[in-house]
Design a protein around this motif. Structure first.
Motif, PDB file in Angstrom:
ATOM      1  N   VAL A 265       0.841  -1.193   0.000  1.00 31.94           N
ATOM      2  CA  VAL A 265       0.000   0.000   0.000  1.00 31.94           C
ATOM      3  C   VAL A 265       0.881   1.249   0.000  1.00 31.94           C
ATOM      4  O   VAL A 265       0.608   2.220  -0.707  1.00 31.94           O
ATOM      5  CB  VAL A 265      -0.948  -0.016   1.211  1.00 31.94           C
ATOM      6  N   GLU A 266       1.949   1.217   0.772  1.00 32.32           N
ATOM      7  CA  GLU A 266       2.872   2.356   0.818  1.00 32.32           C
ATOM      8  C   GLU A 266       3.542   2.559  -0.538  1.00 32.32           C
ATOM      9  O   GLU A 266       3.733   3.690  -0.999  1.00 32.32           O
ATOM     10  CB  GLU A 266       3.926   2.133   1.906  1.00 32.32           C
ATOM     11  N   GLY A 267       3.917   1.456  -1.199  1.00 30.74           N
ATOM     12  CA  GLY A 267       4.532   1.569  -2.516  1.00 30.74           C
ATOM     13  C   GLY A 267       3.597   2.208  -3.519  1.00 30.74           C
ATOM     14  O   GLY A 267       4.025   3.010  -4.369  1.00 30.74           O
ATOM     15  N   ALA A 268       2.301   1.877  -3.444  1.00 27.94           N
ATOM     16  CA  ALA A 268       1.330   2.494  -4.346  1.00 27.94           C
ATOM     17  C   ALA A 268       1.203   3.987  -4.066  1.00 27.94           C
ATOM     18  O   ALA A 268       1.047   4.797  -4.994  1.00 27.94           O
ATOM     19  CB  ALA A 268      -0.021   1.803  -4.203  1.00 27.94           C
ATOM     20  N   ARG A 269       1.276   4.387  -2.792  1.00 30.34           N
ATOM     21  CA  ARG A 269       1.243   5.820  -2.460  1.00 30.34           C
ATOM     22  C   ARG A 269       2.450   6.527  -3.075  1.00 30.34           C
ATOM     23  O   ARG A 269       2.326   7.633  -3.627  1.00 30.34           O
ATOM     24  CB  ARG A 269       1.258   6.005  -0.939  1.00 30.34           C
ATOM     25  N   ARG A 270       3.591   5.905  -2.969  1.00 30.03           N
ATOM     26  CA  ARG A 270       4.802   6.516  -3.544  1.00 30.03           C
ATOM     27  C   ARG A 270       4.685   6.605  -5.062  1.00 30.03           C
ATOM     28  O   ARG A 270       5.136   7.584  -5.674  1.00 30.03           O
ATOM     29  CB  ARG A 270       6.027   5.706  -3.130  1.00 30.03           C
ATOM     30  N   ARG A 271       4.095   5.599  -5.679  1.00 29.03           N
ATOM     31  CA  ARG A 271       3.836   5.636  -7.119  1.00 29.03           C
ATOM     32  C   ARG A 271       3.007   6.861  -7.482  1.00 29.03           C
ATOM     33  O   ARG A 271       3.344   7.634  -8.406  1.00 29.03           O
ATOM     34  CB  ARG A 271       3.097   4.366  -7.524  1.00 29.03           C
ATOM     35  N   ASP A 272       1.897   7.047  -6.749  1.00 30.31           N
ATOM     36  CA  ASP A 272       0.992   8.143  -7.065  1.00 30.31           C
ATOM     37  C   ASP A 272       1.653   9.499  -6.826  1.00 30.31           C
ATOM     38  O   ASP A 272       1.410  10.455  -7.568  1.00 30.31           O
ATOM     39  CB  ASP A 272      -0.271   8.013  -6.223  1.00 30.31           C
ATOM     40  N   GLN A 273       2.493   9.574  -5.792  1.00 28.62           N
ATOM     41  CA  GLN A 273       3.151  10.842  -5.510  1.00 28.62           C
ATOM     42  C   GLN A 273       4.136  11.211  -6.615  1.00 28.62           C
ATOM     43  O   GLN A 273       4.230  12.383  -7.027  1.00 28.62           O
ATOM     44  CB  GLN A 273       3.886  10.770  -4.169  1.00 28.62           C
ATOM     45  N   LEU A 274       4.858  10.218  -7.140  1.00 30.61           N
ATOM     46  CA  LEU A 274       5.774  10.479  -8.254  1.00 30.61           C
ATOM     47  C   LEU A 274       5.029  11.032  -9.461  1.00 30.61           C
ATOM     48  O   LEU A 274       5.465  11.987 -10.108  1.00 30.61           O
ATOM     49  CB  LEU A 274       6.504   9.189  -8.648  1.00 30.61           C
ATOM     50  N   ILE A 275       3.890  10.420  -9.765  1.00 32.26           N
ATOM     51  CA  ILE A 275       3.121  10.865 -10.933  1.00 32.26           C
ATOM     52  C   ILE A 275       2.530  12.250 -10.677  1.00 32.26           C
ATOM     53  O   ILE A 275       2.555  13.129 -11.558  1.00 32.26           O
ATOM     54  CB  ILE A 275       2.013   9.860 -11.253  1.00 32.26           C
ATOM     55  N   ALA A 276       1.987  12.479  -9.477  1.00 34.31           N
ATOM     56  CA  ALA A 276       1.409  13.782  -9.159  1.00 34.31           C
ATOM     57  C   ALA A 276       2.441  14.890  -9.282  1.00 34.31           C
ATOM     58  O   ALA A 276       2.152  15.975  -9.802  1.00 34.31           O
ATOM     59  CB  ALA A 276       0.816  13.754  -7.754  1.00 34.31           C
ATOM     60  N   ASP A 277       3.657  14.622  -8.830  1.00 31.85           N
ATOM     61  CA  ASP A 277       4.719  15.623  -8.944  1.00 31.85           C
ATOM     62  C   ASP A 277       5.073  15.870 -10.410  1.00 31.85           C
ATOM     63  O   ASP A 277       5.289  17.017 -10.831  1.00 31.85           O
ATOM     64  CB  ASP A 277       5.962  15.165  -8.179  1.00 31.85           C
ATOM     65  N   ALA A 278       5.119  14.806 -11.202  1.00 29.39           N
ATOM     66  CA  ALA A 278       5.484  14.942 -12.616  1.00 29.39           C
ATOM     67  C   ALA A 278       4.422  15.692 -13.408  1.00 29.39           C
ATOM     68  O   ALA A 278       4.733  16.333 -14.417  1.00 29.39           O
ATOM     69  CB  ALA A 278       5.720  13.564 -13.227  1.00 29.39           C
TER      70      ALA A 278
END
Length: 582
Positions: A265-278
């Motif tokens: 679940v934490e890895g998916a949050r990090r995934r979404d944060q990378l995309i949101a920043d990009a």
């Protein structure tokens, strides 16, 4: 991660705005068998939305109601012959892996068009915001111009983009597909469009995709760090976007039934944060895609938390959105003085007590009248779900039987009235405590039929309604209102105890231990095969024939410590084996 993103993640008070979402109650799939036969949680969209609203991540003012797309809009992407075929239950049954008898064609097509309209509406709103907008359903990336599959009947991304381009949009579009499966349908729909870039990370190889798709197939069970390294590389190749569609797939979670990626679940949050920043400052539409795990809804809730600057907030492991929603509705009913929560003396009651009229108005456990129950079922949304399955004018009957008080829900279809819910309940003392005891419960979908996809389980006369969880929550609220210790029942078949095990326990700890051993030793068998083996007496306990032991299971409103030593000792003592079918 930028400093601002880090600050917002760990200090939610710094958030500056709420993220709009598109949602409608009709987003729920009107298919009753997919939860058990396919592993799709039909309530997943509702779970995510209810959580976001209850926790004030999203305000009611941020919820937009979608407009269904027209067939003219669909025809910009999909072939006329294919669209015509969607009016046949056989076509939709193949796409959604159900039997044709289970498909309410008009309701399902309305669902599909509504979700597709949500993606289009989110894209138009995203242009005005220059930022993210969420559609709580969608990401139908397996639908191609002339075919559907994998629970995707139409391609909402391609339809939305075609409508925008028809309105004059000519900018660069990027599609970031982070579902666990490749975007075969989207790639086919958008093939040859020079203003579209599709980037994908998936965990499955479905063969070659059209030229121009930047597809990376990650190994089975990829760790969070390795996955994020692949994502950073993909984002580095992404062109500058004027519009983005993001499928934040919920099937990337470790243990997903059909996905093999392996994120936490934490890895998916990090995934979404990378995309949101990009994509900061870029109009973007975020979609959930697939998800076939009990916690899949949490992944997309986490996506919205990230977009709202609250990515550090955790969802409690045992949080149950359905229970939370029903408790909230119950509190509202109490404040309203609704019929479910008050006892009134009617003229019929008075006449009956004086011998001047007929029998007093029957009440379930001396409390609930038929009208009160019908109103409650309306408020909890259950009557609407029944109507979506094709049963009109649902109504409730209440009467007494020798085994307890009986509640029946009936509805009309095909020119006749059908019994849909049949339940008999009573107060019963178990281990010196009073319980709301369910003697009999049958949730019936007589318009559907058993098939190879949805086989008949022991004890079933017709397929079920798919509302067992809702029924349990109703019983819990009724037990609480009557100040009882909890809800109890006696499972007459193995599969019933398996389905109930998440919340119910056998009263006798040794019986609980045997049940856990039985589940352990039959875990390699599909549930249907396992329950038939038990019913057919083909199961041996320590080498001796074993017969299923009906015994009381309880859901206590106030949990008590379990006798874990006795449970463990019995579990380890027991070894179950299965004899082959002769």
């Amino acid at each position: 991660m930028s400093v601002w993103s880090w600050l917002r993640r760990w200090f939610p008070a710094l958030r500056t705005e709420f993220v709009p979402i598109f949602y409608d109650e009709a987003y729920r799939l009107p298919l009753t068998g997919i939860e058990n036969t396919v592993g799709v949680e039909p309530r997943g969209v509702d779970f995510t939305t209810w959580y976001l609203l209850e926790k004030h991540v999203v305000r009611p003012a941020d919820v937009y109601r979608p407009r269904p797309v027209s067939y003219a809009e669909l025809s910009r992407v999909h072939d006329a012959a294919y669209l015509e075929s969607l009016g046949r239950p056989e076509t939709l049954a193949r796409i959604y892996a159900v039997d044709p008898s289970e498909v309410p064609v008009d309701t399902l097509l309305s669902n599909v068009r509504l979700v597709c309209g949500g993606t289009l509406g989110a894209a138009r709103l995203a242009f005005g915001r220059r930022g993210p907008v969420v559609n709580m359903a969608g990401g139908f990336h397996h639908a191609a111009p002339g075919r559907g599959g994998g629970f995707c009947a139409v391609n909402d991304i391609a339809v939305a983009l075609a409508s925008l381009q028809s309105d004059g949009f000519e900018g660069q579009t990027v599609v970031l597909d982070l579902d666990a499966h490749p975007p075969d349908g989207t790639a086919e729909c958008l093939a040859g469009n020079p203003k579209v870039w599709i980037g994908s990370l998936s965990g499955s190889d479905w063969g070659s995709l059209p030229e121009g798709v930047d597809e990376t197939r990650v190994p089975d069970g990829t760790s969070d760090d390795d996955y994020l390294a692949h994502l950073r590389a993909l984002l580095s190749r992404m062109p500058k976007a004027d519009l983005a569609f993001v499928i934040a797939g919920g099937d990337v979670l470790a243990g997903d039934r059909f996905g093999r990626v392996g994120l936490s679940v934490e890895g998916a949050r990090r995934r979404d944060q990378l995309i949101a920043d990009a994509l900061r400052g870029v109009p973007s539409v975020w979609l959930p895609g697939g998800g076939y795990h009990a916690d899949s809804w949490k992944l997309f809730a986490g996506t919205v938390l990230v977009l709202s600057g609250m990515g550090g907030r955790r969802i409690k492991e045992r949080y149950d959105p359905l229970s939370a929603r029903y408790r909230r509705i119950s509190r509202l009913l109490v404040r309203e003085g609704a019929p479910l929560d008050e006892i009134t003396i009617t003229l019929e009651d008075l006449e009956g007590s004086l011998g001047l009229g007929g029998d007093p108005q029957p009440r379930v456990l001396g409390y609930y009248t038929a009208q009160a129950l019908e109103y409650a079922l309306f408020r909890y949304g259950l009557l609407w779900q029944v109507e979506r399955l094709g049963y009109s004018r649902p109504r409730v009957e209440v009467n007494a039987t020798g085994a307890g008080d009986r509640i029946k829900v009936l509805g009309r279809a095909g020119g006749q009235e059908h019994l849909l819910v049949d339940v008999v309940v009573e107060r019963r003392t178990i281990a010196d405590e009073p319980y709301f005891f369910v003697n009999w419960l049958s949730l019936r979908h007589p318009r559907a039929r058993f098939s190879e996809r949805r086989p008949q389980l022991p004890g079933q006369e017709v397929p079920g309604l798919g509302l067992a969880r809702e029924a349990t929550e109703m019983f819990v609220l009724m037990a609480r209102r009557l100040e009882l210790a909890g809800v109890a029942f006696r499972p007459m078949w193995y599969h019933l105890s398996v389905v109930a095990r998440a919340r119910f326990r056998f009263v006798d700890p040794t019986r609980q231990g045997r049940f856990e051993a039985l589940m352990r030793d039959l875990s390699q068998l599909p549930l249907l095969e396992a329950t038939r083996a038990v019913a057919d007496s083909r199961v041996l306990l320590n080498g001796e024939p074993y017969r299923w032991e009906p015994a009381d299971m309880v859901l206590r409103l106030e949990p008590q410590p379990l006798d874990t030593d006795a449970i463990a000792a019995e579990r380890e003592r027991c070894l179950f084996t299965v004899e082959p079918r002769h």
